[in-house]
Design a protein around this motif. Sequence first.
Motif, PDB file in Angstrom:
ATOM      1  N   PHE A 124     -51.972 -33.607  13.011  1.00 12.89           N
ATOM      2  CA  PHE A 124     -51.884 -32.520  13.198  1.00 12.89           C
ATOM      3  C   PHE A 124     -50.241 -32.356  14.294  1.00 12.89           C
ATOM      4  CE2 PHE A 124     -52.578 -27.997  15.530  1.00 12.89           C
ATOM      5  CZ  PHE A 124     -52.101 -27.505  14.278  1.00 12.89           C
ATOM      6  N   ILE A 125     -51.090 -32.882  15.369  1.00 12.31           N
ATOM      7  CA  ILE A 125     -50.507 -32.239  16.479  1.00 12.31           C
ATOM      8  C   ILE A 125     -48.190 -32.626  16.325  1.00 12.31           C
ATOM      9  CG2 ILE A 125     -50.067 -32.753  19.035  1.00 12.31           C
ATOM     10  CD1 ILE A 125     -53.422 -32.603  19.044  1.00 12.31           C
ATOM     11  N   VAL A 126     -48.824 -34.168  15.916  1.00 14.55           N
ATOM     12  CA  VAL A 126     -47.279 -34.872  16.387  1.00 14.55           C
ATOM     13  C   VAL A 126     -46.105 -34.097  15.120  1.00 14.55           C
ATOM     14  CG1 VAL A 126     -45.786 -36.589  15.485  1.00 14.55           C
ATOM     15  CG2 VAL A 126     -48.460 -36.771  17.757  1.00 14.55           C
ATOM     16  N   THR A 127     -46.595 -33.863  13.808  1.00 16.82           N
ATOM     17  CA  THR A 127     -46.586 -33.076  12.677  1.00 16.82           C
ATOM     18  C   THR A 127     -46.025 -31.452  13.225  1.00 16.82           C
ATOM     19  OG1 THR A 127     -48.326 -32.724  11.853  1.00 16.82           O
ATOM     20  CG2 THR A 127     -47.145 -34.180  11.235  1.00 16.82           C
ATOM     21  N   SER A 128     -47.134 -30.753  14.246  1.00 18.43           N
ATOM     22  CA  SER A 128     -46.778 -29.298  14.542  1.00 18.43           C
ATOM     23  C   SER A 128     -45.397 -29.280  15.301  1.00 18.43           C
ATOM     24  CB  SER A 128     -48.375 -29.213  14.838  1.00 18.43           C
ATOM     25  OG  SER A 128     -48.211 -27.572  14.896  1.00 18.43           O
ATOM     26  N   MET A 129     -46.017 -30.003  16.619  1.00 20.07           N
ATOM     27  CA  MET A 129     -44.689 -29.979  17.427  1.00 20.07           C
ATOM     28  C   MET A 129     -43.209 -30.701  16.728  1.00 20.07           C
ATOM     29  SD  MET A 129     -46.639 -30.451  21.249  1.00 20.07           S
ATOM     30  CE  MET A 129     -45.189 -30.171  21.545  1.00 20.07           C
ATOM     31  N   ALA A 130     -43.223 -31.349  16.261  1.00 18.33           N
ATOM     32  CA  ALA A 130     -42.176 -31.699  15.581  1.00 18.33           C
ATOM     33  C   ALA A 130     -41.376 -30.697  14.516  1.00 18.33           C
ATOM     34  CB  ALA A 130     -42.021 -33.141  14.224  1.00 18.33           C
ATOM     35  N   ARG A 131     -41.842 -30.455  13.505  1.00 17.12           N
ATOM     36  CA  ARG A 131     -42.109 -29.062  12.817  1.00 17.12           C
ATOM     37  C   ARG A 131     -41.417 -28.006  13.695  1.00 17.12           C
ATOM     38  NH1 ARG A 131     -45.895 -29.011  10.298  1.00 17.12           N
ATOM     39  NH2 ARG A 131     -47.057 -27.063  11.309  1.00 17.12           N
ATOM     40  N   GLU A 132     -42.219 -27.678  14.622  1.00 19.49           N
ATOM     41  CA  GLU A 132     -41.914 -26.904  15.065  1.00 19.49           C
ATOM     42  C   GLU A 132     -40.611 -26.663  16.114  1.00 19.49           C
ATOM     43  OE1 GLU A 132     -44.180 -24.987  19.147  1.00 19.49           O
ATOM     44  OE2 GLU A 132     -44.908 -24.091  18.072  1.00 19.49           O
ATOM     45  N   ALA A 133     -40.267 -28.249  16.506  1.00 19.35           N
ATOM     46  CA  ALA A 133     -38.632 -27.965  17.168  1.00 19.35           C
ATOM     47  C   ALA A 133     -37.853 -27.957  16.755  1.00 19.35           C
ATOM     48  CB  ALA A 133     -38.753 -29.829  18.003  1.00 19.35           C
ATOM     49  N   ALA A 134     -38.292 -28.441  15.334  1.00 13.21           N
ATOM     50  CA  ALA A 134     -36.961 -28.777  13.696  1.00 13.21           C
ATOM     51  C   ALA A 134     -36.663 -27.297  13.719  1.00 13.21           C
ATOM     52  CB  ALA A 134     -37.213 -29.854  13.002  1.00 13.21           C
ATOM     53  N   ASP A 135     -37.597 -26.315  14.152  1.00 11.24           N
ATOM     54  CA  ASP A 135     -37.104 -24.972  13.343  1.00 11.24           C
ATOM     55  C   ASP A 135     -36.435 -24.525  14.430  1.00 11.24           C
ATOM     56  OD1 ASP A 135     -38.431 -25.541  10.524  1.00 11.24           O
ATOM     57  OD2 ASP A 135     -40.330 -24.969  10.949  1.00 11.24           O
ATOM     58  N   LYS A 136     -36.938 -25.180  15.200  1.00  6.24           N
ATOM     59  CA  LYS A 136     -36.161 -24.076  16.072  1.00  6.24           C
ATOM     60  C   LYS A 136     -36.701 -22.651  16.826  1.00  6.24           C
ATOM     61  CE  LYS A 136     -32.133 -26.174  15.860  1.00  6.24           C
ATOM     62  NZ  LYS A 136     -31.576 -27.191  16.735  1.00  6.24           N
ATOM     63  N   GLY A 137     -37.873 -23.140  16.513  1.00  6.26           N
ATOM     64  CA  GLY A 137     -39.305 -22.507  17.265  1.00  6.26           C
ATOM     65  C   GLY A 137     -39.883 -22.250  18.613  1.00  6.26           C
ATOM     66  N   LEU A 138     -39.326 -23.719  19.008  1.00  5.84           N
ATOM     67  CA  LEU A 138     -39.729 -24.365  20.754  1.00  5.84           C
ATOM     68  C   LEU A 138     -38.996 -23.670  20.999  1.00  5.84           C
ATOM     69  CD1 LEU A 138     -40.803 -25.398  22.389  1.00  5.84           C
ATOM     70  CD2 LEU A 138     -39.357 -27.390  22.508  1.00  5.84           C
ATOM     71  N   GLU A 139     -37.334 -23.255  20.357  1.00  9.93           N
ATOM     72  CA  GLU A 139     -36.134 -22.724  21.349  1.00  9.93           C
ATOM     73  C   GLU A 139     -36.322 -21.494  21.514  1.00  9.93           C
ATOM     74  OE1 GLU A 139     -32.715 -23.542  19.625  1.00  9.93           O
ATOM     75  OE2 GLU A 139     -32.762 -25.825  19.954  1.00  9.93           O
ATOM     76  N   LEU A 140     -37.100 -20.162  20.394  1.00 10.08           N
ATOM     77  CA  LEU A 140     -37.361 -19.617  20.859  1.00 10.08           C
ATOM     78  C   LEU A 140     -38.239 -19.367  21.711  1.00 10.08           C
ATOM     79  CD1 LEU A 140     -36.932 -16.079  18.947  1.00 10.08           C
ATOM     80  CD2 LEU A 140     -38.166 -16.520  17.608  1.00 10.08           C
ATOM     81  N   LEU A 169     -40.576 -37.933  23.126  1.00 10.28           N
ATOM     82  CA  LEU A 169     -39.800 -38.494  21.791  1.00 10.28           C
ATOM     83  C   LEU A 169     -38.676 -37.774  20.965  1.00 10.28           C
ATOM     84  CD1 LEU A 169     -42.622 -41.544  21.431  1.00 10.28           C
ATOM     85  CD2 LEU A 169     -39.923 -41.613  23.036  1.00 10.28           C
ATOM     86  N   GLN A 170     -39.328 -36.739  20.954  1.00 11.01           N
ATOM     87  CA  GLN A 170     -38.804 -35.576  20.029  1.00 11.01           C
ATOM     88  C   GLN A 170     -38.890 -35.907  18.561  1.00 11.01           C
ATOM     89  OE1 GLN A 170     -35.602 -33.639  22.328  1.00 11.01           O
ATOM     90  NE2 GLN A 170     -36.259 -34.934  23.868  1.00 11.01           N
ATOM     91  N   GLN A 171     -39.358 -37.015  18.142  1.00  9.85           N
ATOM     92  CA  GLN A 171     -39.348 -37.287  16.619  1.00  9.85           C
ATOM     93  C   GLN A 171     -40.850 -37.379  16.567  1.00  9.85           C
ATOM     94  OE1 GLN A 171     -36.491 -37.647  14.628  1.00  9.85           O
ATOM     95  NE2 GLN A 171     -35.530 -36.374  16.146  1.00  9.85           N
TER      96      GLN A 171
END
Length: 257
Positions: A72-88, A156-158
Amino acid sequence: MPLLTPARIIARYTVLEALRSRLLWLFVLAACGAAGLASFLQQLALTESGAVQAALLAAMLRLASVFLLVTFIVTSMAREAADKGLELLLALPMPRAAYLLGKLLGYGALAGVPAVLFGLLMALFAAPAQSALWALSLLGELWIVATFSLLCVASLQQALPALAAASGFYVLARMVGSLQLLAHSSLAGQSWPQQAMTGAIDLLALLLPRLDAFTRTEWLLYATGNWQALAGVAAQTAIYVALLASCALCDFYRRNI
């Protein structure tokens, strides 16, 4: 903006994301599946069937809790980064430390769910006091693994490399004590490559948390757990969570997002 206020908000939405992802139901299904499989395998044991069932159930619950939380941690944060939620989020007027602290608080709260649920389940097969020690130790183990998973996905961001790194870390941390024992059992007469390998294993044991001392099945079977052992678990948890969180924070601040 104060550090704790955005951290609490991020932690709250992290827990809400887990609820929407049906993570809690997965923990319940894992408990039911492990209990059913342990009951089936108990029928195959010729002697001490109750002890066999408790040991198998404890092992399966521990692995299920680690696997589900790390995934859950890995997929959640990877999805957040891919959706640009982290940048927001980082575009808001808050320090980056608040984001990481909020994630850690949220994941720490989520780790309490399997610890409590599985501890209550184990209380049906072992002494309640020993089950409580086992559950508290599982909580510390999950906190360490969750923090390392956060470090992996932040660095690693992946998703796939982070998941592989977190899995490898957990397996090594659980096995390093046995590897060290095997390496030193035949130390006399070793060639220099074997001695170098033994030294590398000793160094690895020095750097990694001794997760083989966490969540021990013999506590449940033979009531050998005590508060002194739990104090050692708590000390390791505090040290490695602080160290891994600091590494994640340093890596997070040096990145250009």
